[in-house]
Design a protein around this motif. Structure first.
Motif, PDB file in Angstrom:
ATOM      1  N   LYS A   3    -132.861  31.218 -71.566  1.00  0.00           N
ATOM      2  CA  LYS A   3    -133.585  29.953 -71.370  1.00  0.00           C
ATOM      3  C   LYS A   3    -134.813  29.851 -72.272  1.00  0.00           C
ATOM      4  O   LYS A   3    -135.545  28.875 -72.212  1.00  0.00           O
ATOM      5  CB  LYS A   3    -133.996  29.823 -69.901  1.00  0.00           C
ATOM      6  CG  LYS A   3    -132.822  29.716 -68.939  1.00  0.00           C
ATOM      7  CD  LYS A   3    -133.261  29.564 -67.503  1.00  0.00           C
ATOM      8  CE  LYS A   3    -133.820  30.847 -66.955  1.00  0.00           C
ATOM      9  NZ  LYS A   3    -134.133  30.766 -65.506  1.00  0.00           N
ATOM     10  N   VAL A   4    -135.038  30.874 -73.112  1.00  0.00           N
ATOM     11  CA  VAL A   4    -136.187  30.901 -74.016  1.00  0.00           C
ATOM     12  C   VAL A   4    -135.749  30.427 -75.389  1.00  0.00           C
ATOM     13  O   VAL A   4    -134.628  30.690 -75.821  1.00  0.00           O
ATOM     14  CB  VAL A   4    -136.754  32.337 -74.099  1.00  0.00           C
ATOM     15  CG1 VAL A   4    -137.824  32.447 -75.176  1.00  0.00           C
ATOM     16  CG2 VAL A   4    -137.317  32.757 -72.754  1.00  0.00           C
ATOM     17  N   ASP A   5    -136.620  29.715 -76.107  1.00  0.00           N
ATOM     18  CA  ASP A   5    -136.294  29.282 -77.459  1.00  0.00           C
ATOM     19  C   ASP A   5    -135.963  30.496 -78.326  1.00  0.00           C
ATOM     20  O   ASP A   5    -136.700  31.483 -78.355  1.00  0.00           O
ATOM     21  CB  ASP A   5    -137.462  28.519 -78.072  1.00  0.00           C
ATOM     22  CG  ASP A   5    -137.148  28.051 -79.480  1.00  0.00           C
ATOM     23  OD1 ASP A   5    -136.397  27.073 -79.620  1.00  0.00           O
ATOM     24  OD2 ASP A   5    -137.628  28.700 -80.436  1.00  0.00           O
ATOM     25  N   ASN A   6    -134.841  30.420 -79.023  1.00  0.00           N
ATOM     26  CA  ASN A   6    -134.356  31.557 -79.802  1.00  0.00           C
ATOM     27  C   ASN A   6    -134.382  31.276 -81.302  1.00  0.00           C
ATOM     28  O   ASN A   6    -133.748  31.985 -82.082  1.00  0.00           O
ATOM     29  CB  ASN A   6    -132.922  31.915 -79.380  1.00  0.00           C
ATOM     30  CG  ASN A   6    -132.446  33.225 -79.960  1.00  0.00           C
ATOM     31  OD1 ASN A   6    -133.094  34.258 -79.785  1.00  0.00           O
ATOM     32  ND2 ASN A   6    -131.317  33.198 -80.657  1.00  0.00           N
ATOM     33  N   THR A   7    -135.119  30.251 -81.724  1.00  0.00           N
ATOM     34  CA  THR A   7    -135.116  29.879 -83.138  1.00  0.00           C
ATOM     35  C   THR A   7    -136.387  30.310 -83.860  1.00  0.00           C
ATOM     36  O   THR A   7    -136.539  30.042 -85.052  1.00  0.00           O
ATOM     37  CB  THR A   7    -134.953  28.362 -83.293  1.00  0.00           C
ATOM     38  OG1 THR A   7    -136.059  27.693 -82.660  1.00  0.00           O
ATOM     39  CG2 THR A   7    -133.648  27.900 -82.657  1.00  0.00           C
ATOM     40  N   GLY A   8    -137.315  30.944 -83.135  1.00  0.00           N
ATOM     41  CA  GLY A   8    -138.538  31.400 -83.775  1.00  0.00           C
ATOM     42  C   GLY A   8    -139.543  30.309 -84.040  1.00  0.00           C
ATOM     43  O   GLY A   8    -140.571  30.530 -84.686  1.00  0.00           O
TER      44      GLY A   8
END
Length: 342
Positions: free
Chosen positions: A150-155
């Motif tokens: 559920k956390v942004d994974n795109t940096g």
């Protein structure tokens, strides 16, 4: 490292795999959600087929080129997933990993990543660190996985939950379609609001009052213990409905309480407004307590509660309004649906 995201999680687990295959790892991890929910591929040439993660997709996730599919991230809060994920990790995910001292090393590395994450909410960090003390590492792995999908994974830079504690509720929107709060570019999923199978301690007071109303209507003793054998299906169904109403409003409040600093104050305003809105209806004369309850539930759906920012946030729908009536019982605004003068 300043953020524990899916890419970090995949890279860390991959170091401790028996056979270091990214696609196998990611497909197995996502199976903990896709399996219980019977997910299908939603687009492309394989649309409609059983959900699976290709090597290309796994590589993109590892290299922070994409986020997990929305059906995976949304499914992380589903009760079916929560009920099965512990056993799944214990029997399936651990099979991919080296055993013995390697698991101890993995546990230590994950603890370090949790402690280093400056974006993670304090309550979540505390919960994960508590799980790290267990001798069963699978529960920690499962809990972290449910967090990172559920956390942004795109940096990309992102406002953290810690930074929005003082954001006024009036600046936030709620989308009932995806059950998420939206604050600028930040989206925060709220927990599911389904009543748990087992009755919690905080439910006994309002449920006892509810059963008194049923007893008053039917002329027979109805209790929490015998409601399932009540001869009238309507009352068995109503019992479940009222539990869902109560748990719905409690779930919504828990969800936003972890984010905003003034939720308890606004919740108090909401309860006071609810009581003032239904008071005359509650105090009116009725042939039995069940009739009083039904009239109050109808009244609350048309009562203005706009003094509370929680209502302006739009997380309080009709189900939550009805649940408020049971909160009023628990909090002593109302003592009974039957003996209103006691």
């Amino acid at each position: 490292m300043v953020r524990l995201d899916l890419a970090t999680y995949i890279a860390t687990l991959k170091k401790y795999m028996r056979q270091k295959n990214t696609a196998t790892l990611v497909d197995t991890l996502f199976g903990s959600i896709a399996g219980p929910l019977e997910l299908k591929i939603s687009r492309g040439p394989h649309k409609g087929e059983e959900y699976a993660v290709s090597s290309g997709r796994a590589s993109e996730l590892l290299n922070r080129k994409r986020n997990p599919d929305t059906q995976i991230s949304a499914g992380a809060d589903n009760p079916k997933v929560l009920a099965t994920i512990g056993d799944y990790f214990d029997s399936t995910v651990l099979e991919l990993l080296m055993m013995g001292d390697s698991l101890d090393a993995l546990n230590d590395e994950l603890i370090g990543e949790i402690n280093s994450d400056v974006h993670m909410q304090r309550g979540i960090k505390k919960e994960l660190l508590e799980k790290s003390k267990s001798s069963n590492i699978s529960s920690l792995l499962a809990a972290i996985f449910l967090y990172v999908v559920k956390v942004d994974n795109t940096g990309k830079p992102e406002r953290t939950l810690e930074s929005i504690k003082d954001v006024p509720l009036s600046s936030v929107s709620f989308d009932s379609q995806d059950n998420k709060l939206h604050i600028s570019s930040l989206t925060i999923p709220l927990p599911e609001s389904i009543a748990p199978r087992n009755i919690r301690n905080d439910e006994f007071k309002y449920l006892n009052a509810l059963c008194q109303a049923y007893s008053d209507k039917l002329g027979m003793t109805i209790s929490i213990d015998n409601i399932d054998s009540c001869p009238k299906k309507r009352f068995r169904n109503d019992f479940n409905d009222e539990r869902n109403y109560y748990n719905s409003v409690q779930s919504r409040i828990r969800g936003v309480r972890e984010i905003f600093s003034d939720v308890d104050e606004q919740y108090d305003v909401l309860k006071k407004e609810a009581y003032e809105g239904i008071k005359e209806t509650y105090l009116d004369d009725y042939p039995d307590g069940f009739k009083r309850l039904m009239e109050v539930l109808k009244k609350i759906t048309s009562t203005s509660l706009n003094r509370s920012q929680l209502v302006k946030l739009d997380i309080i729908g009709n189900a939550e309004r009805k649940g408020l009536c049971h909160v009023l019982i628990n909090d002593g605004y109302i003592n009974s649906w039957v003996d209103i003068d006691e």
